[in-house]
Enzyme design. Sequence first.
Site, PDB file in Angstrom:
ATOM      1  N   CYS A 112       0.818  -1.221   0.000  1.00 25.88           N
ATOM      2  CA  CYS A 112       0.000   0.000   0.000  1.00 25.88           C
ATOM      3  C   CYS A 112       0.853   1.274   0.000  1.00 25.88           C
ATOM      4  CB  CYS A 112      -0.942   0.003   1.191  1.00 25.88           C
ATOM      5  SG  CYS A 112      -1.985  -1.452   1.246  1.00 25.88           S
ATOM      6  N   HIS A 252      -3.251   7.077   2.961  1.00 23.01           N
ATOM      7  CA  HIS A 252      -3.675   5.773   2.448  1.00 23.01           C
ATOM      8  C   HIS A 252      -5.033   5.465   3.075  1.00 23.01           C
ATOM      9  CE1 HIS A 252      -3.959   1.689   1.363  1.00 23.01           C
ATOM     10  NE2 HIS A 252      -3.631   1.196   2.532  1.00 23.01           N
ATOM     11  N   ASN A 282     -10.143  -0.290   0.700  1.00 24.84           N
ATOM     12  CA  ASN A 282      -8.687  -0.177   0.590  1.00 24.84           C
ATOM     13  C   ASN A 282      -8.243  -0.757  -0.759  1.00 24.84           C
ATOM     14  OD1 ASN A 282      -5.919  -0.519   0.756  1.00 24.84           O
ATOM     15  ND2 ASN A 282      -5.929  -1.412   2.798  1.00 24.84           N
TER      16      ASN A 282
HETATM   17  N1  COA Z   1     -17.868  -8.721  10.496  1.00 28.31           N
HETATM   18  C1  COA Z   1     -18.216  -9.019  11.761  1.00 28.31           C
HETATM   19  N2  COA Z   1     -17.342  -9.352  12.715  1.00 28.31           N
HETATM   20  C2  COA Z   1     -16.041  -9.379  12.368  1.00 28.31           C
HETATM   21  C3  COA Z   1     -15.603  -9.087  11.063  1.00 28.31           C
HETATM   22  C4  COA Z   1     -16.588  -8.750  10.114  1.00 28.31           C
HETATM   23  N3  COA Z   1     -16.275  -8.441   8.837  1.00 28.31           N
HETATM   24  N4  COA Z   1     -14.268  -9.188  11.031  1.00 28.31           N
HETATM   25  C5  COA Z   1     -13.857  -9.526  12.255  1.00 28.31           C
HETATM   26  N5  COA Z   1     -14.939  -9.660  13.076  1.00 28.31           N
HETATM   27  C6  COA Z   1     -14.957 -10.016  14.479  1.00 28.31           C
HETATM   28  C7  COA Z   1     -13.731 -10.759  14.906  1.00 28.31           C
HETATM   29  O1  COA Z   1     -13.860 -12.126  14.582  1.00 28.31           O
HETATM   30  C8  COA Z   1     -13.731 -10.508  16.395  1.00 28.31           C
HETATM   31  O2  COA Z   1     -14.627 -11.397  16.987  1.00 28.31           O
HETATM   32  P1  COA Z   1     -14.284 -12.106  18.390  1.00 28.31           P
HETATM   33  O3  COA Z   1     -14.090 -10.977  19.355  1.00 28.31           O
HETATM   34  O4  COA Z   1     -15.487 -12.927  18.627  1.00 28.31           O
HETATM   35  O5  COA Z   1     -13.041 -12.868  18.115  1.00 28.31           O
HETATM   36  C9  COA Z   1     -14.325  -9.111  16.514  1.00 28.31           C
HETATM   37  O6  COA Z   1     -14.972  -8.840  15.260  1.00 28.31           O
HETATM   38  C10 COA Z   1     -13.316  -8.026  16.803  1.00 28.31           C
HETATM   39  O7  COA Z   1     -12.208  -8.230  15.965  1.00 28.31           O
HETATM   40  P2  COA Z   1     -10.969  -7.277  16.053  1.00 28.31           P
HETATM   41  O8  COA Z   1      -9.933  -7.787  15.134  1.00 28.31           O
HETATM   42  O9  COA Z   1     -10.630  -7.003  17.470  1.00 28.31           O
HETATM   43  O10 COA Z   1     -11.590  -5.931  15.475  1.00 28.31           O
HETATM   44  P3  COA Z   1     -10.894  -4.538  15.351  1.00 28.31           P
HETATM   45  O11 COA Z   1     -11.642  -3.527  16.127  1.00 28.31           O
HETATM   46  O12 COA Z   1      -9.409  -4.608  15.563  1.00 28.31           O
HETATM   47  O13 COA Z   1     -11.128  -4.216  13.817  1.00 28.31           O
HETATM   48  C11 COA Z   1      -9.936  -4.255  11.740  1.00 28.31           C
HETATM   49  C12 COA Z   1     -10.608  -5.070  12.849  1.00 28.31           C
HETATM   50  C13 COA Z   1      -9.371  -5.212  10.723  1.00 28.31           C
HETATM   51  C14 COA Z   1     -10.996  -3.375  11.096  1.00 28.31           C
HETATM   52  C15 COA Z   1      -8.835  -3.358  12.370  1.00 28.31           C
HETATM   53  O14 COA Z   1      -7.995  -4.148  13.189  1.00 28.31           O
HETATM   54  C16 COA Z   1      -7.996  -2.678  11.329  1.00 28.31           C
HETATM   55  O15 COA Z   1      -8.468  -1.825  10.613  1.00 28.31           O
HETATM   56  N6  COA Z   1      -6.703  -3.019  11.241  1.00 28.31           N
HETATM   57  C17 COA Z   1      -5.821  -2.439  10.271  1.00 28.31           C
HETATM   58  C18 COA Z   1      -6.104  -3.100   8.960  1.00 28.31           C
HETATM   59  C19 COA Z   1      -5.492  -2.392   7.800  1.00 28.31           C
HETATM   60  O16 COA Z   1      -5.391  -1.193   7.786  1.00 28.31           O
HETATM   61  N7  COA Z   1      -5.104  -3.165   6.813  1.00 28.31           N
HETATM   62  C20 COA Z   1      -4.578  -2.702   5.616  1.00 28.31           C
HETATM   63  C21 COA Z   1      -3.178  -2.291   5.724  1.00 28.31           C
HETATM   64  S1  COA Z   1      -2.631  -1.632   4.263  1.00 28.31           S
END
Ligand code: COA
Length: 325
Positions: A112, A252, A282
């Site tokens: 990215c 980004h 993204n």
């Molecule tokens: N729908 C519903 N629930 C979901 C889900 C979805 N699409 N994806 C994950 N969950 C669940 C998980 O399984 C977890 O459940 P659990 O608590 O029962 O295990 C819960 O939601 C929380 O997951 P968590 O990973 O703690 O959520 P979060 O608040 O960290 O958000 C992201 C997840 C991915 C949105 C966040 O971590 C993020 O944005 N990270 C950076 C990602 C990024 O920028 N990537 C690209 C880089 S270039």
Amino acid sequence: MRNVKIKGTGRYVPDNIVTNFDLEKLVDTSDEWISTRTGIKERRISKGENTSDLAFKAAKKALESAEMSAEELDLIIVATVSPDAFTPATACIVQGLLGAKHAAAFDLNAACSGFVYAMQVAREMIKSGTYNNILIIGAEVLSKIIDWKDRNTCVLFGDGAGAIILSSSDEQGIMSIKLGADGSKGHALKCDAVPVNNAFMDQVNQQNKLRFISMEGREVFRFATTVMAEGIENILKDNSIDINEVKYIIPHQANYRIIDFTSKRLKVDISKFYINLQNYGNTSSATIPIALDELNEKGLLEKGDILIFVGFGGGLTHGAALVKW
Ligand code: COA
């Protein structure tokens, strides 16, 4: 020393819109979860167009905006993690489609952050006098490397391409670029390629991994919020520029919460950040040039405006650019 200026911008995204409600039918998720955790409402998903098709269309628009012909290009760089093939490079395919017969062409992979990395490579080549006009494209069809059964990743990404033309100029344009990487955290955002298998191995490699994006969301989140804020602070400090002099920060576009966190840490209003991730998700290397082209098309940029582009991503990598429009 020669200056390097952005002479034109372009973008192309597939027509097919996939909303959060469409994804509710594919995986156990909800519009509410996706909207509140990421800010994304919809994304564009290719129904067959490959990365070079998107890149070509974005490039045509950038050439039109620069009022330049493809034959004037000296080099084409495509930043991508989702190329059409191992070889030929997507940049070579685009070179052929454009008829840019005087241009060299290669792909660059910094995930990215790839677009900002490509800007640095191109800038140095122009500054040194090697080339005058370079086309940079950030282009991705991430939908082909997404596991559409994995709700942790499939809701986050989209397909798209954005392009700019960089040219030598008498006026100041790209003021500064700072790149970085932390390979020790590479595991946090991965997509495997072909496993090693050949006629000389004692055992056939049975490992038949599915080659999809996998991610440790929280680790990437921590990395992103740190490098975004530091990237902006450092590039401003290095150039003795106050954040109030900056018209727009083009981040980004991965997650609204990452951008919001960054704006709070820097104590700048979120309105200084140009955000369009609600429409595209993204698109990796394409997010920054797509956003820049939208700003340009809307007439929101005036000559002399100071902009910051800031990215982070797989590698893990990061990069920031300070640009005078
Ligand atoms: N729908 C519903 N629930 C979901 C889900 C979805 N699409 N994806 C994950 N969950 C669940 C998980 O399984 C977890 O459940 P659990 O608590 O029962 O295990 C819960 O939601 C929380 O997951 P968590 O990973 O703690 O959520 P979060 O608040 O960290 O958000 C992201 C997840 C991915 C949105 C966040 O971590 C993020 O944005 N990270 C950076 C990602 C990024 O920028 N990537 C690209 C880089 S270039």
